[in-house]
Design a protein around this motif. Structure first.
Motif, PDB file in Angstrom:
ATOM      1  N   LYS A 190      -7.772   5.937 -11.115  1.00 12.46           N
ATOM      2  CA  LYS A 190      -8.741   5.151 -10.346  1.00 12.46           C
ATOM      3  C   LYS A 190     -10.109   5.803 -10.349  1.00 12.46           C
ATOM      4  O   LYS A 190     -10.228   7.032 -10.399  1.00 12.46           O
ATOM      5  CB  LYS A 190      -8.225   4.987  -8.927  1.00 12.46           C
ATOM      6  N   GLU A 234       1.180   6.717  -6.552  1.00 12.41           N
ATOM      7  CA  GLU A 234       0.173   7.785  -6.595  1.00 12.41           C
ATOM      8  C   GLU A 234       0.795   9.163  -6.355  1.00 12.41           C
ATOM      9  O   GLU A 234       1.633   9.340  -5.468  1.00 12.41           O
ATOM     10  CB  GLU A 234      -0.912   7.526  -5.530  1.00 12.41           C
ATOM     11  N   GLY A 278      -5.389   8.720  -7.611  1.00 10.74           N
ATOM     12  CA  GLY A 278      -6.211   7.936  -6.701  1.00 10.74           C
ATOM     13  C   GLY A 278      -7.679   8.304  -6.738  1.00 10.74           C
ATOM     14  O   GLY A 278      -8.075   9.327  -7.315  1.00 10.74           O
ATOM     15  N   ALA A 279      -8.477   7.434  -6.121  1.00 11.82           N
ATOM     16  CA  ALA A 279      -9.926   7.601  -6.108  1.00 11.82           C
ATOM     17  C   ALA A 279     -10.334   8.980  -5.574  1.00 11.82           C
ATOM     18  O   ALA A 279     -11.225   9.628  -6.120  1.00 11.82           O
ATOM     19  CB  ALA A 279     -10.552   6.507  -5.257  1.00 11.82           C
ATOM     20  N   ARG A 280      -9.646   9.415  -4.527  1.00  7.36           N
ATOM     21  CA  ARG A 280     -10.013  10.698  -3.912  1.00  7.36           C
ATOM     22  C   ARG A 280      -9.690  11.893  -4.804  1.00  7.36           C
ATOM     23  O   ARG A 280     -10.143  13.005  -4.557  1.00  7.36           O
ATOM     24  CB  ARG A 280      -9.318  10.841  -2.554  1.00  7.36           C
ATOM     25  N   ARG A 282       3.860  -1.764  -7.391  1.00  6.53           N
ATOM     26  CA  ARG A 282       3.216  -0.554  -6.893  1.00  6.53           C
ATOM     27  C   ARG A 282       3.742  -0.202  -5.496  1.00  6.53           C
ATOM     28  O   ARG A 282       4.308  -1.042  -4.800  1.00  6.53           O
ATOM     29  CB  ARG A 282       1.693  -0.704  -6.828  1.00  6.53           C
ATOM     30  N   LYS A 303       0.476   9.308   0.515  1.00  3.13           N
ATOM     31  CA  LYS A 303      -0.726   8.562   0.870  1.00  3.13           C
ATOM     32  C   LYS A 303      -1.877   9.486   1.267  1.00  3.13           C
ATOM     33  O   LYS A 303      -1.772  10.220   2.251  1.00  3.13           O
ATOM     34  CB  LYS A 303      -0.431   7.606   2.053  1.00  3.13           C
ATOM     35  N   ARG A 343     -12.034   0.345  -8.684  1.00  7.76           N
ATOM     36  CA  ARG A 343     -11.545   0.006  -7.337  1.00  7.76           C
ATOM     37  C   ARG A 343     -12.669  -0.021  -6.304  1.00  7.76           C
ATOM     38  O   ARG A 343     -12.452   0.084  -5.112  1.00  7.76           O
ATOM     39  CB  ARG A 343     -10.430   0.963  -6.902  1.00  7.76           C
ATOM     40  N   CYS A 364       0.862  -1.182   0.000  1.00  9.53           N
ATOM     41  CA  CYS A 364       0.000   0.000   0.000  1.00  9.53           C
ATOM     42  C   CYS A 364       0.893   1.225   0.000  1.00  9.53           C
ATOM     43  O   CYS A 364       0.802   2.073  -0.878  1.00  9.53           O
ATOM     44  CB  CYS A 364      -0.885  -0.030   1.254  1.00  9.53           C
ATOM     45  N   ASP A 383      -8.694  -3.199  -9.105  1.00  7.70           N
ATOM     46  CA  ASP A 383      -7.955  -3.238  -7.840  1.00  7.70           C
ATOM     47  C   ASP A 383      -8.816  -4.050  -6.867  1.00  7.70           C
ATOM     48  O   ASP A 383      -9.868  -3.592  -6.410  1.00  7.70           O
ATOM     49  CB  ASP A 383      -7.757  -1.796  -7.348  1.00  7.70           C
ATOM     50  N   HIS A 396      -8.591  -2.662  -2.668  1.00  9.72           N
ATOM     51  CA  HIS A 396      -9.403  -1.561  -2.132  1.00  9.72           C
ATOM     52  C   HIS A 396     -10.890  -1.758  -2.405  1.00  9.72           C
ATOM     53  O   HIS A 396     -11.723  -1.181  -1.714  1.00  9.72           O
ATOM     54  CB  HIS A 396      -8.905  -0.224  -2.683  1.00  9.72           C
ATOM     55  N   GLN A 427      -0.041   7.233 -10.673  1.00 11.49           N
ATOM     56  CA  GLN A 427      -1.384   6.819 -10.257  1.00 11.49           C
ATOM     57  C   GLN A 427      -2.141   8.042  -9.763  1.00 11.49           C
ATOM     58  O   GLN A 427      -1.610   8.861  -9.018  1.00 11.49           O
ATOM     59  CB  GLN A 427      -1.283   5.769  -9.147  1.00 11.49           C
ATOM     60  N   GLU A 449      -2.555  -5.546  -3.177  1.00 16.47           N
ATOM     61  CA  GLU A 449      -1.491  -5.106  -2.276  1.00 16.47           C
ATOM     62  C   GLU A 449      -0.821  -6.277  -1.550  1.00 16.47           C
ATOM     63  O   GLU A 449      -1.500  -7.200  -1.079  1.00 16.47           O
ATOM     64  CB  GLU A 449      -2.057  -4.115  -1.250  1.00 16.47           C
TER      65      GLU A 449
HETATM   66  C1  PEP Z   1      -4.007   3.046  -3.469  1.00 16.04           C
HETATM   67  O1  PEP Z   1      -4.104   2.331  -4.481  1.00 16.04           O
HETATM   68  O2  PEP Z   1      -2.979   3.168  -2.823  1.00 16.04           O
HETATM   69  C2  PEP Z   1      -5.193   3.793  -3.021  1.00 16.04           C
HETATM   70  C3  PEP Z   1      -5.114   4.696  -2.063  1.00 16.04           C
HETATM   71  O3  PEP Z   1      -6.325   3.444  -3.651  1.00 16.04           O
HETATM   72  P1  PEP Z   1      -7.654   4.308  -3.921  1.00 16.04           P
HETATM   73  O4  PEP Z   1      -7.218   5.631  -4.445  1.00 16.04           O
HETATM   74  O5  PEP Z   1      -8.364   3.468  -4.932  1.00 16.04           O
HETATM   75  O6  PEP Z   1      -8.382   4.375  -2.616  1.00 16.04           O
END
Ligand code: PEP
Ligand code: MN
Length: 358
Positions: free
Chosen positions: A231, A188, A208-210, A150, A155, A261, A126, A293, A296, A206, A322
């Protein structure tokens, strides 16, 4: 009035209808042309000032018998139809769409051709916690003949008090490992200002989802020559997801991997709800490779394997999961990362199911 006279008037009305029809369509063609010019200028929007001017000019010249309000209503409908036409044109021509480009986009990551019809795998922790931690996983990835690794350096954590990642130091660790093990590394990036630096250290950016709708980040990722793994947002519709990819491509970068994801639903049995049908929809609607993914989306170790099998069976180009040398002490997502033994088992099983498919 004689029947003959009535017929003549009706005939004239028919003629005028056809004239109106041809004028309305001529107008529509001009509007489409304007739409295309606007598109090349990067502007594409409703222009209320221009519309007001057109309406005023029409009303100034209206000498009845229609009231101005009626005329305004009729022309507003014509304007609206023209605008819809511009939008449709634009939508039909999304750069990421299969309509625009029927052939699959294939992305070369150190020889691994993502989107070539074969399944690909991305494994890794992760978060990047130390050189040794990532190297241990890299060794296991390498031993399986795999190419993609990855690890998160930045984070995005729900709590500000949780481990936020090693930042640039993490990217440097990834670069060193990529060189030593000849792997392509994915990490990411959360801040548009970090993109320029990041491309020197990693092989895939990457998003990320957020951050799926962090438009400045999408634009920044679109401006560099580096593959992007995008994502799906936590609660994004497929249309929003596709449009997020369009942002990247519209800014010049077509090397995009979409990654389902899981999305947030009322279901609490899994961390998120894996929207498996998004995979074939994205494959149909776009020419981009699609990954799933499984970590997640499920948030459960016991579901990683069935979810991965489902992803490949339904047509995903790859799976992400992961892996951590010691998940119990991982600084993030400790409950769902596989340890090395589980990783070996997972990969053995998934290989069997892939072989069964061919
Ligand atoms: C990740 O892949 O490390 C992650 C944080 O995933 P996500 O953005 O899909 O929550
Ligand atoms: Mn994670």
């Amino acid at each position: 009035m004689s029947n003959k006279e009535l017929d003549q008037l009706r005939q004239r009305v028919d003629e005028l209808n056809l004239e109106l029809l041809s004028l309305i369509n001529e107008r529509a063609r001009l509007v489409q042309e304007i739409g295309r010019v606007k598109e090349t200028q990067g502007v594409f929007r409703y222009d209320p000032v221009r519309e007001r001017k057109m309406l005023d000019l029409i009303k100034e010249n209206n000498d009845g018998p229609f009231e101005n309000s009626t005329i305004e209503h009729i022309f507003k409908e014509i304007f609206k139809a023209g605008l819809e036409l511009q939008k449709d044109d634009h939508r039909k021509a999304l750069l990421v769409s299969r309509k625009k480009k029927p052939d699959n986009t294939v992305i070369d990551l150190k020889g691994e051709k993502i989107g070539d019809g074969n399944p690909h795998f991305v494994f890794g922790p992760c978060a990047v916690e130390s050189y040794e931690q990532v190297a241990t996983v890299a060794e296991s990835v390498k031993a399986k003949g795999l190419k993609l690794l990855r690890g998160g350096a930045y984070k995005p954590r729900t709590s500000p008090y949780d481990f936020q990642g090693l930042g640039l130091e993490g990217l440097k660790i990834l670069k060193r490992i990529a060189d030593e093990y000849d792997l392509a590394v994915i990490s990411e990036i959360t801040n548009p200002a970090d993109i320029e630096t990041a491309v020197q250290y990693i092989d895939v950016i990457q998003i990320g989802a957020r951050n799926m709708q962090n438009f400045d980040l999408l634009k920044a990722a679109g401006a560099v020559n580096k593959p992007v793994l995008l994502k799906r947002g936590l609660a994004a519709t497929i249309e929003e997801f596709i449009n997020a990819a369009e942002y990247i491509m519209a800014h010049g970068n077509g090397q995009i991997i979409l990654c389902e994801r899981g999305i947030r639903t009322y279901e609490r049995a899994t961390r998120n709800t894996l929207d498996i049908s998004a995979v074939p929809i994205l494959k149909q609607e776009t020419h981009l490779p699609v990954f799933v993914d499984v970590t997640h989306s499920t948030g459960r170790r016991d579901l990683l394997l069935p979810a991965a099998k489902a992803a490949l069976a339904i047509g995903a180009d790859g799976v992400m999961a992961e892996v951590h040398p010691d998940p119990a002490v991982a600084l993030s997502d400790s409950a769902q990362q596989m340890d090395l033994k589980q990783f070996d088992e997972f990969y053995r099983e998934i290989k069997k199911s892939v072989l069964a498919r061919v």
